[in-house]
Motif scaffolding. Structure first.
Motif, PDB file in Angstrom:
ATOM      1  N   ARG A 100       0.841  -1.203   0.000  1.00  0.00           N
ATOM      2  CA  ARG A 100       0.000   0.000   0.000  1.00  0.00           C
ATOM      3  C   ARG A 100       0.875   1.251   0.000  1.00  0.00           C
ATOM      4  N   LEU A 101       2.034   1.148   0.640  1.00  0.00           N
ATOM      5  CA  LEU A 101       2.945   2.290   0.720  1.00  0.00           C
ATOM      6  C   LEU A 101       3.839   2.412  -0.506  1.00  0.00           C
ATOM      7  N   ASP A 102       4.218   1.274  -1.083  1.00  0.00           N
ATOM      8  CA  ASP A 102       5.134   1.277  -2.234  1.00  0.00           C
ATOM      9  C   ASP A 102       4.891   0.021  -3.061  1.00  0.00           C
ATOM     10  N   GLU A 103       4.225   0.180  -4.187  1.00  0.00           N
ATOM     11  CA  GLU A 103       3.870  -0.967  -5.039  1.00  0.00           C
ATOM     12  C   GLU A 103       5.076  -1.617  -5.711  1.00  0.00           C
ATOM     13  N   GLY A 104       6.257  -1.073  -5.526  1.00  0.00           N
ATOM     14  CA  GLY A 104       7.447  -1.626  -6.163  1.00  0.00           C
ATOM     15  C   GLY A 104       8.280  -2.532  -5.276  1.00  0.00           C
ATOM     16  N   ILE A 105       7.836  -2.841  -4.076  1.00  0.00           N
ATOM     17  CA  ILE A 105       8.634  -3.673  -3.161  1.00  0.00           C
ATOM     18  C   ILE A 105       8.446  -5.147  -3.533  1.00  0.00           C
ATOM     19  N   LYS A 106       9.375  -5.656  -4.303  1.00  0.00           N
ATOM     20  CA  LYS A 106       9.284  -7.034  -4.804  1.00  0.00           C
ATOM     21  C   LYS A 106       9.285  -8.052  -3.673  1.00  0.00           C
ATOM     22  N   LEU A 107      10.031  -7.765  -2.617  1.00  0.00           N
ATOM     23  CA  LEU A 107      10.061  -8.651  -1.465  1.00  0.00           C
ATOM     24  C   LEU A 107       8.659  -8.883  -0.909  1.00  0.00           C
ATOM     25  N   ALA A 108       7.833  -7.844  -0.896  1.00  0.00           N
ATOM     26  CA  ALA A 108       6.473  -7.975  -0.366  1.00  0.00           C
ATOM     27  C   ALA A 108       5.626  -8.877  -1.266  1.00  0.00           C
ATOM     28  N   TYR A 109       5.758  -8.734  -2.596  1.00  0.00           N
ATOM     29  CA  TYR A 109       5.031  -9.620  -3.513  1.00  0.00           C
ATOM     30  C   TYR A 109       5.460 -11.068  -3.289  1.00  0.00           C
ATOM     31  N   TRP A 128      -1.002 -13.072  -6.546  1.00  0.00           N
ATOM     32  CA  TRP A 128       0.146 -12.228  -6.226  1.00  0.00           C
ATOM     33  C   TRP A 128       1.266 -12.420  -7.242  1.00  0.00           C
ATOM     34  N   VAL A 129       1.404 -13.622  -7.791  1.00  0.00           N
ATOM     35  CA  VAL A 129       2.386 -13.818  -8.869  1.00  0.00           C
ATOM     36  C   VAL A 129       1.987 -12.961 -10.065  1.00  0.00           C
ATOM     37  N   ARG A 130       0.712 -12.983 -10.419  1.00  0.00           N
ATOM     38  CA  ARG A 130       0.241 -12.184 -11.555  1.00  0.00           C
ATOM     39  C   ARG A 130       0.482 -10.681 -11.339  1.00  0.00           C
ATOM     40  N   LYS A 131       0.367 -10.231 -10.101  1.00  0.00           N
ATOM     41  CA  LYS A 131       0.617  -8.816  -9.804  1.00  0.00           C
ATOM     42  C   LYS A 131       2.111  -8.488  -9.829  1.00  0.00           C
ATOM     43  N   LEU A 132       2.951  -9.457  -9.505  1.00  0.00           N
ATOM     44  CA  LEU A 132       4.406  -9.265  -9.491  1.00  0.00           C
ATOM     45  C   LEU A 132       4.986  -9.190 -10.896  1.00  0.00           C
ATOM     46  N   VAL A 133       4.516 -10.043 -11.798  1.00  0.00           N
ATOM     47  CA  VAL A 133       5.114 -10.176 -13.128  1.00  0.00           C
ATOM     48  C   VAL A 133       5.306  -8.841 -13.858  1.00  0.00           C
ATOM     49  N   PRO A 134       4.328  -7.942 -13.889  1.00  0.00           N
ATOM     50  CA  PRO A 134       4.512  -6.696 -14.660  1.00  0.00           C
ATOM     51  C   PRO A 134       5.638  -5.785 -14.166  1.00  0.00           C
ATOM     52  N   PRO A 153       5.349 -25.720  -6.149  1.00  0.00           N
ATOM     53  CA  PRO A 153       4.944 -26.485  -7.328  1.00  0.00           C
ATOM     54  C   PRO A 153       3.448 -26.439  -7.640  1.00  0.00           C
ATOM     55  N   ALA A 154       2.613 -26.272  -6.670  1.00  0.00           N
ATOM     56  CA  ALA A 154       1.166 -26.238  -6.928  1.00  0.00           C
ATOM     57  C   ALA A 154       0.761 -24.998  -7.724  1.00  0.00           C
ATOM     58  N   LEU A 155       1.659 -24.017  -7.826  1.00  0.00           N
ATOM     59  CA  LEU A 155       1.353 -22.818  -8.606  1.00  0.00           C
ATOM     60  C   LEU A 155       1.531 -23.057 -10.100  1.00  0.00           C
ATOM     61  N   GLY A 156       2.203 -24.132 -10.455  1.00  0.00           N
ATOM     62  CA  GLY A 156       2.369 -24.463 -11.876  1.00  0.00           C
ATOM     63  C   GLY A 156       3.745 -24.129 -12.406  1.00  0.00           C
ATOM     64  N   PRO A 157       3.996 -24.480 -13.663  1.00  0.00           N
ATOM     65  CA  PRO A 157       5.303 -24.220 -14.271  1.00  0.00           C
ATOM     66  C   PRO A 157       5.547 -22.734 -14.493  1.00  0.00           C
ATOM     67  N   ALA A 158       6.817 -22.367 -14.574  1.00  0.00           N
ATOM     68  CA  ALA A 158       7.214 -20.966 -14.705  1.00  0.00           C
ATOM     69  C   ALA A 158       6.514 -20.266 -15.873  1.00  0.00           C
ATOM     70  N   GLY A 159       6.427 -20.902 -17.005  1.00  0.00           N
ATOM     71  CA  GLY A 159       5.796 -20.292 -18.164  1.00  0.00           C
ATOM     72  C   GLY A 159       4.332 -19.979 -17.936  1.00  0.00           C
ATOM     73  N   ALA A 160       3.647 -20.862 -17.251  1.00  0.00           N
ATOM     74  CA  ALA A 160       2.224 -20.651 -16.969  1.00  0.00           C
ATOM     75  C   ALA A 160       2.015 -19.540 -15.948  1.00  0.00           C
ATOM     76  N   LEU A 161       2.985 -19.330 -15.070  1.00  0.00           N
ATOM     77  CA  LEU A 161       2.860 -18.302 -14.041  1.00  0.00           C
ATOM     78  C   LEU A 161       2.863 -16.899 -14.629  1.00  0.00           C
ATOM     79  N   ALA A 162       3.485 -16.735 -15.775  1.00  0.00           N
ATOM     80  CA  ALA A 162       3.629 -15.410 -16.373  1.00  0.00           C
ATOM     81  C   ALA A 162       2.318 -14.903 -16.979  1.00  0.00           C
ATOM     82  N   HIS A 163       1.326 -15.742 -17.109  1.00  0.00           N
ATOM     83  CA  HIS A 163       0.078 -15.342 -17.774  1.00  0.00           C
ATOM     84  C   HIS A 163      -1.064 -15.171 -16.815  1.00  0.00           C
TER      85      HIS A 163
END
Length: 163
Positions: A100-109, A128-134, A153-163
């Motif tokens: 909320r204070l800084d949308e660029g803190i990757k550690l928080a994502y 949260w992965v989808r919000k981090l990717v951009p 692993p339950a989140l899926g393969p790396a390529g699928a996470l980007a979408h």
């Protein structure tokens, strides 16, 4: 096998690691710091965090955010400390406040991905992965997604996470 991985190499004073069986802290005397010196407190707390002394870092980070409620990095490291101790609900609150204070803190994502995943909230972790990717750069994006995929692993393969 215990999940153990550096989630955000070189970020801030330390990084989120997936929790150990126990907190690595030992009781010691902290350096004298004036309660009004939020920067000094942040430095000491960051050192404790980097030394994996999370339970000792928490009260200092809490004091920092009390003195400086706009310090998103302190909220992120407070969340990281709670995460390391397995207190995922408090970690989530702190990570969300950091963003909320800084949308660029990757550690928080990354912390929100991990804390939600560890709380069996896979859909929220994926969100949260989808919000981090951009906000990731090309090389960074590839590295982060591969790491997330390997650790959660339950989140899926790396390529699928980007979408």
């Amino acid at each position: 096998m215990r999940l153990r991985c550096l989630l955000a190499a070189g970020m801030l004073a330390g990084a989120i690691l997936l929790p150990d069986a126990a907190d690595a802290s030992t009781a010691t005397t902290l350096p004298a710091v004036s309660p009004d010196e939020s920067d000094s407190l942040y430095t000491v707390a960051g050192g404790l965090y980097a030394a994996r002394r999370y339970s000792e870092a928490i009260p200092l980070f809490e004091r920092v955010v009390e003195l400086d409620p706009r310090n998103g990095n302190a909220f992120a490291l407070l969340g990281g400390s709670y995460f390391q101790l397995g207190d995922y609900p408090r970690a989530i609150v702190a990570f969300e406040q950091a963003l909320r204070l800084d949308e660029g803190i990757k550690l928080a994502y990354l912390g929100l991905v991990g804390a939600n995943y560890m709380s069996q909230r896979v859909e929220q972790a994926q969100e949260w992965v989808r919000k981090l990717v951009p906000i990731l750069t090309g090389e960074e994006r590839e590295r982060y997604l591969a790491m997330i995929s390997a650790q959660f692993p339950a989140l899926g393969p790396a390529g699928a996470l980007a979408h």
